[in-house]
Design a protein around this motif. Sequence first.
Motif, PDB file in Angstrom:
ATOM      1  N   ARG A  36     -11.895   3.684 -10.163  1.00  0.00           N
ATOM      2  CA  ARG A  36     -10.862   2.758  -9.383  1.00  0.00           C
ATOM      3  C   ARG A  36      -9.861   2.282 -10.260  1.00  0.00           C
ATOM      4  NH1 ARG A  36     -15.709   2.304  -5.082  1.00  0.00           N
ATOM      5  NH2 ARG A  36     -15.862   0.750  -6.612  1.00  0.00           N
ATOM      6  N   ASP A  37      -8.918   2.293  -9.375  1.00  0.00           N
ATOM      7  CA  ASP A  37      -7.514   1.473 -10.564  1.00  0.00           C
ATOM      8  C   ASP A  37      -7.755  -0.052  -9.566  1.00  0.00           C
ATOM      9  OD1 ASP A  37      -5.474   0.614 -11.426  1.00  0.00           O
ATOM     10  OD2 ASP A  37      -3.755   1.743  -9.837  1.00  0.00           O
ATOM     11  N   TYR A  86      -4.258  -3.929  -2.472  1.00  0.00           N
ATOM     12  CA  TYR A  86      -4.836  -3.393  -0.819  1.00  0.00           C
ATOM     13  C   TYR A  86      -5.515  -4.256   0.345  1.00  0.00           C
ATOM     14  CZ  TYR A  86      -3.751   1.873  -0.432  1.00  0.00           C
ATOM     15  OH  TYR A  86      -2.954   2.950  -0.061  1.00  0.00           O
ATOM     16  N   SER A  98      -4.125  -1.037  -7.803  1.00  0.00           N
ATOM     17  CA  SER A  98      -4.138  -0.593  -6.548  1.00  0.00           C
ATOM     18  C   SER A  98      -5.369  -1.441  -5.455  1.00  0.00           C
ATOM     19  CB  SER A  98      -4.479   0.782  -6.291  1.00  0.00           C
ATOM     20  OG  SER A  98      -4.031   1.071  -7.175  1.00  0.00           O
ATOM     21  N   PRO A 133       0.583  -1.057   0.470  1.00  0.00           N
ATOM     22  CA  PRO A 133      -0.286   0.513   0.324  1.00  0.00           C
ATOM     23  C   PRO A 133       0.399   0.969  -0.578  1.00  0.00           C
ATOM     24  CG  PRO A 133      -0.819  -1.619   1.427  1.00  0.00           C
ATOM     25  CD  PRO A 133       0.194  -2.322   1.185  1.00  0.00           C
ATOM     26  N   ASN A 178      -2.209   4.483  -6.864  1.00  0.00           N
ATOM     27  CA  ASN A 178      -3.506   5.589  -5.982  1.00  0.00           C
ATOM     28  C   ASN A 178      -4.088   4.918  -5.053  1.00  0.00           C
ATOM     29  OD1 ASN A 178      -3.566   6.707  -8.788  1.00  0.00           O
ATOM     30  ND2 ASN A 178      -4.041   5.051  -9.129  1.00  0.00           N
ATOM     31  N   ASP A 179      -4.874   5.432  -4.414  1.00  0.00           N
ATOM     32  CA  ASP A 179      -6.132   5.078  -3.266  1.00  0.00           C
ATOM     33  C   ASP A 179      -6.831   4.008  -3.577  1.00  0.00           C
ATOM     34  OD1 ASP A 179      -8.321   4.874  -2.090  1.00  0.00           O
ATOM     35  OD2 ASP A 179      -7.594   6.986  -0.600  1.00  0.00           O
ATOM     36  N   PRO A 180      -7.438   2.773  -3.798  1.00  0.00           N
ATOM     37  CA  PRO A 180      -8.425   2.092  -4.010  1.00  0.00           C
ATOM     38  C   PRO A 180      -9.941   2.276  -4.430  1.00  0.00           C
ATOM     39  CG  PRO A 180      -7.616   1.513  -1.733  1.00  0.00           C
ATOM     40  CD  PRO A 180      -6.426   2.718  -2.169  1.00  0.00           C
ATOM     41  N   TRP A 181      -9.920   4.078  -3.574  1.00  0.00           N
ATOM     42  CA  TRP A 181     -11.243   4.475  -3.772  1.00  0.00           C
ATOM     43  C   TRP A 181     -11.340   5.292  -3.539  1.00  0.00           C
ATOM     44  CZ3 TRP A 181     -15.150   1.124  -1.562  1.00  0.00           C
ATOM     45  CH2 TRP A 181     -14.409   0.327  -0.270  1.00  0.00           C
ATOM     46  N   ALA A 182     -10.398   6.229  -4.720  1.00  0.00           N
ATOM     47  CA  ALA A 182     -10.218   6.874  -5.387  1.00  0.00           C
ATOM     48  C   ALA A 182     -10.879   7.050  -6.639  1.00  0.00           C
ATOM     49  CB  ALA A 182      -8.726   7.862  -5.580  1.00  0.00           C
TER      50      ALA A 182
END
Length: 282
Positions: free
Chosen positions: A68-69, A76, A72, A35, A40-44
């Motif tokens: 979302r990516d 996570y 990522s 992480p 990227n943030d997995p929620w972004a």
Amino acid sequence: MKTHSRFWRRFCRNKGAVVGLLILAIVAVLAVVGPAFAPNDPWAMVDQPFLAPFVEHALPLGTDTLGRDIFSGVIYGARISLVIGLVSTAVALLIGVSLGAVSGYFGGWVDASLMRFTELFQAVPSFALAIVLVAIFQPSVTSIVASIALVSWPPVARLVRSEFLTLRQRDFVQAALLAGQSTPRIILTQILPNALSPIIVMGSLMVATAILLESSLSFLGLGDPNLMSWGYMVGSARTVLLQAWWMAVFPGLAIVLTVLALNLVGEGLNEGLDARTDGRTK
């Protein structure tokens, strides 16, 4: 040291177990440090929805329905899936070993009562019971861990009971009784260490089962909605499997590889802890 050396020699004879251990090491590294290096943030929402994999170098596994990516998310998700698998297995082992040890050591009405109690949990299919428990207590990491642990301990209790029923008749236990050792000390220092081998093997397989259970619960919408896990990712893709296959395939592959690796390591542990394999060749 010699014991450890013999164990590793027997374990390494099983090439599948070595491969499984390597895969688990990679997954563990991803869970611990991944992480911090995830792009990227997995929620972004970082790009267009349904971006196919390998189209953009920055997003090698594509994006989901919200942009979302996926890459990522897989990184996570390793942490959450492993934590749930390990913690729920640890709790199940604690319950199962405790009840099985008491049942097998004392026997008689204690054994009969505890085994009837164990059968109550085995009378209901484990997955169905886990669904009911998570639904009652609301989906969260705590409720998922508790539910998986509660449906996983009965086989451990039965295994430990059978080991204790055999070991309590051995000479070293009788010697400990004659020496005046207390019952807890005999259980913890005399019998339990000699019953550890099958418990360790079963524990490795239980982690794999726990990860599958968590994934199944998340697929049905009973995962923690605030945490990214492989099961959550597969579940969120169930309505768009034909349109965006990659959303389910990549986290699904992560689950398959991890569960397969745990099973291979379990086989290796079984051989490594079995001294009878010293004379065998692969």
